[in-house]
Design an enzyme around this catalytic site. Sequence first.
Site, short mmCIF file in Angstrom:
data_model
loop_
_atom_site.label_atom_id
_atom_site.label_comp_id
_atom_site.label_asym_id
_atom_site.label_seq_id
_atom_site.Cartn_x
_atom_site.Cartn_y
_atom_site.Cartn_z
CE LYS A 86 -3.83 1.92 2.78
NZ LYS A 86 -4.70 1.63 3.95
CB SER A 144 -7.67 3.76 3.63
OG SER A 144 -6.88 3.01 4.52
CB SER A 149 -8.26 0.78 6.22
OG SER A 149 -8.76 2.08 6.42
#
Length: 479
Positions: free
Chosen positions: A71, A147, A171
């Site tokens: 990420k 997220s 997330s």
Amino acid sequence: MNLNEYSAHDGVGLAQLVARGDVSAAELAALAASAIETVNPRLNAVIEHWQPDVAQPPASGPLAGVPFLIKDLAVSYAGRRSELGSRLAAGLVAPADSYLMSRFKAAGLQTIGRTTTPEMAFSTETESALVGPTRNPWNPLLSAGGSSGGAGAAVAAGIVPLAHATDAAGSIRVPAAFNGLFGLKPTRGRSSHGPGLDEVFAGFGVQLGLSRTVRDSAALLDAIQGQSPGDPYYTPAPAERFLAQVGRDPGRLRIGLLRTPWNAGAVDADIAQATQLAALHLQAQGHQIEEASFDLGVSWEAFVHANAQIWCATLVRWIDGLASATGRRIDASTLEPSTLACYAYGLQARASDFAGALEVRNRVARTVAGWFERVDVLMTPTLPQLPQPLGTYSDGAAKMNGLEWTARVFRHSPFTPIFNVAGTPAMSVPMATAASSGLPIGMQFAAAFAREDVLLRLAGQLEQTMPWHARRPTVWAGA
């Protein structure tokens, strides 16, 4: 091996092929690159792709040689960009590996690129101004969640079998639910954020990944768990490997069932029906279902306010540091409206406000700990609603202040952030599909502090009795 065969395997399965010599790590990396080329133009999940270093044989282990994505936030790869989904940080390059990145490498994972995140991860959708929206592979008109939305879309579409993800309010679990994946949020202190960070959002943030199988997440947790020098939290190491828990009989569990979120909001009919069917299935497996109220120990408004104080004050430090590093201004040219609003709100927070928020954290954590004296596991829907069309989530953000934006984020995902504040493990399991749309539906299960073993045994049982692996989204690399 062709692309269809590659995408059909999980990470543990691919590593076994590498270990036997049936396929090389370099061949897997090439297949992953082909998968990116095939589906990423439709999804916008991978924002940077590179060729991994496969000159050396991969390490031994259950994930060695497996293609992997990180990420664009919270983990640092030396010499690679780390932009936090923000124009303010565009072009920033990490000077060194974080401890977590070192553990990914030691496990033999082949990191091949970065996935999308909303700006500063302060959203449960992934539509940043820096790179644009990430699309759901089940329906590209819809949100992939956030997220860790890029990780969720990439894994669901078969680009990689598992990918790094973070979770400070849901997330990992939100994109797991939206994309039909397994997502485990570990216990606070299970792995390290160091050395650049000691904690994230007062201990709410943790890191692991998203996967299509339970054993992949378990193997990843084995690879990264453990303290590093200077870490502020300590979680005891498990007596046995987490991977060994998958497939074991969970026994007869006392499972608490909560159907309505703590904010008393509505739940979609499809999700309510899926929750009922999941409870019946658990009863059929011999578990005891107990419907009861589970009080937070504070009002929902106080809970949201405390999170807004901690999140927004933390963002101030991040944003000021990024502006100093890049020489850029902090304004609408570098930050999105919601982030600017949270920055302004954080600037107004007093030290006493932050201390008060930590008192709320303590009360919630003590209350949640008490739940697990009554039950072994708490079950809820992961989310109250199905994915929204792209662009609807941030509508009106320019008129909100930081508290109002935090309230919107938590209203979208009211079942998940409690376990971040409490620090206890929780997972989303893709147990159903919506009758009206065919979209996946996740069920959340939470357990007591450091009891990922309980969750993994239960998840393994559900994976065997309600298998989800045959389901394929509309956008699929192996098609």
